[in-house]
Design a protein around this motif. Structure first.
Motif, short mmCIF file in Angstrom:
data_model
loop_
_atom_site.label_atom_id
_atom_site.label_comp_id
_atom_site.label_asym_id
_atom_site.label_seq_id
_atom_site.Cartn_x
_atom_site.Cartn_y
_atom_site.Cartn_z
N HIS A 134 0.82 -1.21 0.00
CA HIS A 134 0.00 0.00 0.00
C HIS A 134 0.86 1.26 0.00
O HIS A 134 0.49 2.25 -0.61
N GLU A 135 2.02 1.22 0.64
CA GLU A 135 2.91 2.39 0.61
C GLU A 135 3.51 2.56 -0.79
O GLU A 135 3.60 3.67 -1.29
N ARG A 136 3.90 1.46 -1.42
CA ARG A 136 4.43 1.55 -2.79
C ARG A 136 3.38 2.10 -3.73
O ARG A 136 3.65 2.96 -4.56
N HIS A 137 2.15 1.63 -3.58
CA HIS A 137 1.05 2.09 -4.44
C HIS A 137 0.82 3.59 -4.29
O HIS A 137 0.74 4.32 -5.28
N PHE A 138 0.72 4.07 -3.05
CA PHE A 138 0.41 5.49 -2.85
C PHE A 138 1.58 6.38 -3.23
O PHE A 138 1.38 7.50 -3.69
N LEU A 139 2.81 5.89 -3.07
CA LEU A 139 3.96 6.69 -3.53
C LEU A 139 3.94 6.82 -5.04
O LEU A 139 4.19 7.91 -5.58
N GLN A 140 3.63 5.75 -5.75
CA GLN A 140 3.54 5.82 -7.21
C GLN A 140 2.40 6.72 -7.64
O GLN A 140 2.54 7.52 -8.56
N LYS A 141 1.27 6.63 -6.95
CA LYS A 141 0.12 7.47 -7.28
C LYS A 141 0.45 8.94 -7.04
O LYS A 141 0.10 9.79 -7.85
N LYS A 142 1.14 9.23 -5.96
CA LYS A 142 1.51 10.61 -5.65
C LYS A 142 2.46 11.17 -6.72
O LYS A 142 2.33 12.31 -7.15
N LYS A 143 3.40 10.34 -7.18
CA LYS A 143 4.32 10.78 -8.23
C LYS A 143 3.58 11.04 -9.53
O LYS A 143 3.84 12.02 -10.22
#
Length: 118
Positions: free
Chosen positions: A98-107
């Motif tokens: 979930h952290e990887r997903h939200f970091l990618q989404k934020k980028k």
């Protein structure tokens, strides 16, 4: 020149829609914009969800157009719930999914904003 404001849809009719902006002013939405984004306008009206609008003054009246919506809280809650359910599947090393997903989404959101900023 147009400005971005948050507001809520208070009426949808055959000629467009009416929105109440966060500062209390009313703005009209042309019928064409309502037809292009009907689901978002209806979701905003029935769900009392605030949306972001581009406001363009036209004489004494304000015209509102739906701005690109970059986030949907309900969808993000569903995604977070799914990722919590599947925590046992992920490897123990590295950041959680979930952290990887939200970091990618934020980028991606930052890249989108930088490309569409005027």
């Amino acid at each position: 020149m147009s400005d971005l404001y948050r507001g809520s849809v208070i009426n949808i009719n055959a000629y467009g829609a009416t929105v109440r902006l966060e500062d209390g002013r009313l703005a009209g939405v042309p019928q064409g914009d309502v037809e292009r984004h009907r689901t978002e306008y209806e979701r905003g009206l029935t769900g009392h969800k605030d949306l972001e609008f581009e406001i363009r003054p036209q004489g004494r009246r304000l015209t509102a157009l739906l701005a690109p919506q970059l986030h949907d809280d309900k969808l993000e809650e569903q995604i977070a719930g799914y990722l919590k359910e599947t925590e046992a599947w992920e490897p123990s090393e590295g950041p959680p999914a979930h952290e990887r997903h939200f970091l990618q989404k934020k980028k991606r959101a930052a890249l989108f904003e930088s490309r569409h900023a005027e």
